[in-house]
Design an enzyme around this catalytic site. Structure first.
Site, PDB file in Angstrom:
ATOM      1  N   GLY A 154      48.416  41.684  44.649  1.00  9.98           N
ATOM      2  CA  GLY A 154      48.728  42.231  45.962  1.00  9.98           C
ATOM      3  C   GLY A 154      48.422  41.256  46.965  1.00  9.98           C
ATOM      4  O   GLY A 154      48.747  39.866  46.548  1.00  9.98           O
ATOM      5  N   GLU A 155      48.144  41.671  48.229  1.00 12.34           N
ATOM      6  CA  GLU A 155      47.852  40.499  49.196  1.00 12.34           C
ATOM      7  C   GLU A 155      46.277  40.546  49.187  1.00 12.34           C
ATOM      8  O   GLU A 155      45.582  41.584  49.666  1.00 12.34           O
ATOM      9  CB  GLU A 155      48.455  40.827  50.266  1.00 12.34           C
ATOM     10  N   SER A 156      45.568  39.604  48.835  1.00  6.86           N
ATOM     11  CA  SER A 156      44.164  39.565  48.789  1.00  6.86           C
ATOM     12  C   SER A 156      43.586  39.867  50.374  1.00  6.86           C
ATOM     13  O   SER A 156      42.502  40.369  50.445  1.00  6.86           O
ATOM     14  CB  SER A 156      43.622  38.407  48.377  1.00  6.86           C
ATOM     15  N   CYS A 169      45.873  37.869  39.624  1.00  4.97           N
ATOM     16  CA  CYS A 169      46.425  37.329  40.605  1.00  4.97           C
ATOM     17  C   CYS A 169      45.567  37.564  41.985  1.00  4.97           C
ATOM     18  O   CYS A 169      44.664  36.987  41.888  1.00  4.97           O
ATOM     19  CB  CYS A 169      47.887  37.807  41.165  1.00  4.97           C
ATOM     20  N   ARG A 206      44.241  29.779  46.733  1.00  8.53           N
ATOM     21  CA  ARG A 206      45.244  30.869  46.972  1.00  8.53           C
ATOM     22  C   ARG A 206      46.705  30.338  47.361  1.00  8.53           C
ATOM     23  O   ARG A 206      46.760  29.071  47.877  1.00  8.53           O
ATOM     24  CB  ARG A 206      45.126  31.484  48.818  1.00  8.53           C
ATOM     25  N   ARG A 230      53.450  33.798  43.502  1.00  9.50           N
ATOM     26  CA  ARG A 230      52.684  33.320  44.784  1.00  9.50           C
ATOM     27  C   ARG A 230      51.143  33.173  44.219  1.00  9.50           C
ATOM     28  O   ARG A 230      50.371  33.404  44.980  1.00  9.50           O
ATOM     29  CB  ARG A 230      52.590  34.034  45.929  1.00  9.50           C
ATOM     30  N   HIS A 281      50.525  37.767  35.981  1.00  8.30           N
ATOM     31  CA  HIS A 281      50.526  39.546  35.950  1.00  8.30           C
ATOM     32  C   HIS A 281      50.905  40.034  34.633  1.00  8.30           C
ATOM     33  O   HIS A 281      52.056  40.333  34.323  1.00  8.30           O
ATOM     34  CB  HIS A 281      51.809  39.974  36.946  1.00  8.30           C
ATOM     35  N   GLU A 332      50.425  42.643  33.552  1.00  7.59           N
ATOM     36  CA  GLU A 332      51.168  44.322  33.958  1.00  7.59           C
ATOM     37  C   GLU A 332      52.469  44.200  34.166  1.00  7.59           C
ATOM     38  O   GLU A 332      53.032  45.216  33.974  1.00  7.59           O
ATOM     39  CB  GLU A 332      50.466  45.012  34.913  1.00  7.59           C
TER      40      GLU A 332
END
Lengths: 294, 206
Positions: free
Chosen positions: B46-48, B78, B107, B137, B172, B174
């Protein structure tokens, strides 16, 4: 990049999955982009005017100036999205060349083609498209969209259309899930959608790409409503920077999207936000953006 | 066994789906009380920056760190890897990692979305095994601490690492069809779980 494959559908859909549970905010300047990132936005949508201003000003709304998009890309570390006109594949080529992370082929801009959407498989950058019903969603997915957002009615601050579209899409997904194999042929005809996608939907019970909600979200409660109805994440356009206190409202909407099922958190974050955008009723507008797209 | 998935933002559904497909009960974590009785915790992609902010506002940062330090198994994918790391390069100044896995990460070290990619990886879990990796990303592991084991590398750079009961992946697991990493994580979780937890007997190979 090493021996990997770029621009494939799993890679495109992967970014859509990463944005789940988050808030994507419309921004028109690098400063607004920073405010959005500070507030916890999972991505920003770079555009020249928020939908409420496009609605007020009229005229033709086009893709943004590349300089403005570059400025926003430099201002934040989160993914940056940008809008192109429906069917305007050259705007999309330009936006992809700028290195933007996601393209929104959007009904908020003035359509460039009244019959055809962009062939999104021709691009390496992922696309999101709006939909008002399941058939529209499946047609966009057939064209290569990696994310669907329910359209709602952008620039109104009125959630009623977003609810209508979400309920229509998710309600029909549930019905298709109950249909037998013979009925799926009829569903494909009624939805005007490719049969294999309808059959896949019946088997999995979900769209093959994430479904987000857009168009009219103005409060934390609106965001939580969209999430409880079954959206995976929300787009907030005019709702933040057309309100009295954008920083606080942006943060409150982020928290509401995470804690959408927890009324006590929703009550807490809904306090003291100042006035939301005024908003307009559906009978007061002369142009419904949601009707654009085919 | 009950495994928690941090559900503040990101691809937590995909992890929950994978866990349930393996017959494991999964709890979405949004508040400190959700941490009760967990044998393992997954921090999703997701977005850290978003997750870091929500960790603070939800009051989860301290209890989650304590849970990790107490020896409960952790898997970060991620952005989840970024959260577990010791140090973050190219993050925001106010973005603090949990420091549960002794690696440094950069990042978006593999670039923006147009550089995102998928590829085959050779993973050292019960012998070398092939699995599909999707990098979005992705963060790049730029340093690994002493005792950190590299389970998979790409062009000589670690992309899956393990230290004790802590696992971190740049990619990922998942999002693919392979449950290799999840099954390995569940073995770590089982080993670290309290003795009262009934043993796992249904984790066949998939």
């Amino acid at each position: 990049m090493s021996s990997g494959t770029t621009g494939s559908f799993p890679v495109k859909r992967g970014l859509a999955e990463m944005l789940s549970g988050g808030v994507i905010m419309d921004v028109v300047t690098p400063d607004q982009a920073k405010i959005a990132e500070d507030a916890g936005a999972c991505a920003v949508m770079a555009l020249e005017r928020v939908p409420a201003d496009i609605r007020r000003d009229g005229g033709v709304a086009r893709m943004s100036d590349p300089d403005m998009i570059d400025g926003i890309k430099e201002a934040v570390t989160i993914p940056v999205m940008a809008k192109v006109r429906i069917g305007h594949f050259v705007e999309a080529q330009i936006i992809q060349d700028l290195g933007v992370d996601f393209i929104d082929e959007s009904e908020v801009l003035t359509p460039a083609d009244e019959a055809h959407h962009i062939d999104k498989f021709k691009f390496d950058v992922p696309f999101v498209c709006g939909a008002t019903n399941l058939g529209e969603a499946l047609r966009r997915i057939a064209e290569g969209a990696a994310m669907i957002r329910s359209k709602g009615e952008a620039g109104t601050g009125n959630i009623v259309e977003a609810v209508r579209h979400l309920r229509s899409i998710l309600g029909d997904i549930r019905k298709v899930g109950q249909a037998d194999s013979a009925e799926l042929f009829d569903w494909a005809k009624k939805l005007q959608a490719p049969l294999p996608l309808v059959q896949e939907l019946a088997e999995t019970g979900a769209l093959p790409v994430p479904l987000f909600c857009a168009g009219g979200i103005a409060t934390p409660a609106d965001a939580a409503l969209a999430m409880q109805l079954g959206a995976q994440a929300v787009f907030v356009g005019s709702g933040i920077f057309k309100s009295d206190e954008p920083e606080r409202r942006a943060r409150a909407i982020v928290e509401a999207t995470t804690h959408y099922n927890d009324p006590s958190v929703l009550a807490k974050v809904s306090r003291g936000l100042g006035a939301p955008m005024t908003g307009i009723g559906m009978d007061e507008i002369n142009q419904r953006y949601a009707e654009r797209g085919w | 066994m009950n495994v928690g998935v941090l559900a503040l933002q990101g691809a937590y559904h995909a992890h929950v789906r994978t866990l349930r497909s393996l017959g494991v009960s999964a709890t979405e974590i949004r508040k400190p009380a959700d941490l009760d009785g967990l044998s393992g915790v997954i921090l999703p992609g997701g977005e850290s920056t978003t997750m870091s902010m929500l960790l603070d506002s939800s009051g989860l940062r301290q209890p989650l760190t304590e849970l990790g330090n107490s020896g409960v198994a952790m898997l970060g994918t991620c952005a989840g890897l970024i959260m577990l790391a010791s140090r973050i390069a190219d993050g925001r100044d106010d973005q603090l990692p949990l420091g549960l896995l002794d690696v440094d990460v950069q990042r978006n070290g593999y670039g923006r979305q147009l550089d995102s990619f998928e590829c085959e990886l050779d993973v050292d879990i019960n012998g070398m095994q092939r699995m599909h990796g999707v990098f979005i990303r992705a963060p790049k592991i730029t340093r690994i601490g002493q005792g950190v084991r590299v389970l998979a590398a790409l062009d000589g750079i670690p992309v899956l690492v393990e230290h004790g009961v802590c696992l971190g992946a740049s990619f990922h697991p998942e999002l693919g069809n392979s449950t290799l990493v999840h099954r390995h994580f569940l073995q770590l979780a089982e080993a670290s779980a309290p003795a009262t937890t009934p043993p796992l007997t249904h984790l066949g190979s998939r």
